[in-house]
Design a protein around this motif. Structure first.
Motif, short mmCIF file in Angstrom:
data_model
loop_
_atom_site.label_atom_id
_atom_site.label_comp_id
_atom_site.label_asym_id
_atom_site.label_seq_id
_atom_site.Cartn_x
_atom_site.Cartn_y
_atom_site.Cartn_z
N PRO A 171 -21.26 -19.55 -28.57
CA PRO A 171 -21.06 -20.81 -27.84
C PRO A 171 -22.19 -21.16 -26.88
CG PRO A 171 -19.01 -19.56 -27.92
CD PRO A 171 -20.08 -18.66 -28.47
N ALA A 172 -22.79 -20.17 -26.23
CA ALA A 172 -23.88 -20.45 -25.29
C ALA A 172 -25.09 -21.03 -26.03
CB ALA A 172 -24.27 -19.19 -24.53
N ASP A 173 -25.40 -20.48 -27.19
CA ASP A 173 -26.51 -21.00 -27.99
C ASP A 173 -26.22 -22.44 -28.44
OD1 ASP A 173 -28.10 -18.76 -27.78
OD2 ASP A 173 -27.84 -18.12 -29.86
N ARG A 174 -25.00 -22.69 -28.86
CA ARG A 174 -24.64 -24.05 -29.30
C ARG A 174 -24.77 -25.04 -28.14
NH1 ARG A 174 -21.36 -25.05 -34.52
NH2 ARG A 174 -22.10 -23.24 -35.65
N GLU A 175 -24.33 -24.64 -26.97
CA GLU A 175 -24.46 -25.51 -25.79
C GLU A 175 -25.92 -25.78 -25.47
OE1 GLU A 175 -22.15 -27.34 -24.26
OE2 GLU A 175 -20.86 -26.56 -25.84
#
Length: 159
Positions: free
Chosen positions: A14-18
């Protein structure tokens, strides 16, 4: 000035997607004036996203690959063609090869899925960039978010 070291990876958490979405917001929404409500779509949930990050974790660029039934809607029903989209490089990272690295990572992801080609909708001012990477334009110019685009395609060769 020495080159900025960076890495490109598939955005799996999720952090990479954000981070991908933050780069897209800066480039498309803030710089180019694309309405935020059309920048993000239902395809984001199923796309393969790639992310370029500096050694210190600062996101530099992103792009996505659509494939299978999702891409078929964008590629005239051809299940062997992926759709490269939402390629964005942060202003401070332009000219460092980040865009090329992102395109090649998306092509590698397409090859890994057995795809024969990759399509994209290039902003007309960016067509030269894609042509240098082996993409060929086809079809008429069209507007997307009020910006002139052309469809382009590159056949993929298995390594």
């Amino acid at each position: 000035m020495s080159p900025t070291p960076y890495a490109v990876r598939v955005a799996e958490d999720p952090a990479d997607r954000e981070a991908c979405f933050a780069v897209r917001k800066e480039v498309f929404v803030v710089e180019q004036g694309v309405p935020q409500e059309i920048e993000y779509d239902e395809y984001d949930a199923v796309a393969t996203h790639v992310l370029a990050v500096r050694e210190d974790g600062l996101p530099l660029g992103t792009g996505r690959l659509l494939y299978g039934e999702v891409a078929a809607a964008k590629t005239d029903g051809d299940l062997t063609v992926g759709s490269l989209g939402r390629l964005a490089v942060a202003k401070e990272a332009r000219g460092l090869g980040v865009g090329v690295a992102l395109v090649r990572a998306i092509e590698d992801a397409a090859r890994a899925r057995g795809l024969a080609a990759v399509d994209l909708h290039a902003q007309t001012h960016a067509m030269g960039f894609y042509e240098r990477l082996g993409y060929e334009a086809y079809g008429p110019e069209f507007a997307d978010a009020g910006i002139p685009h052309r469809a382009m395609r590159r056949a993929l060769h298995q390594p």
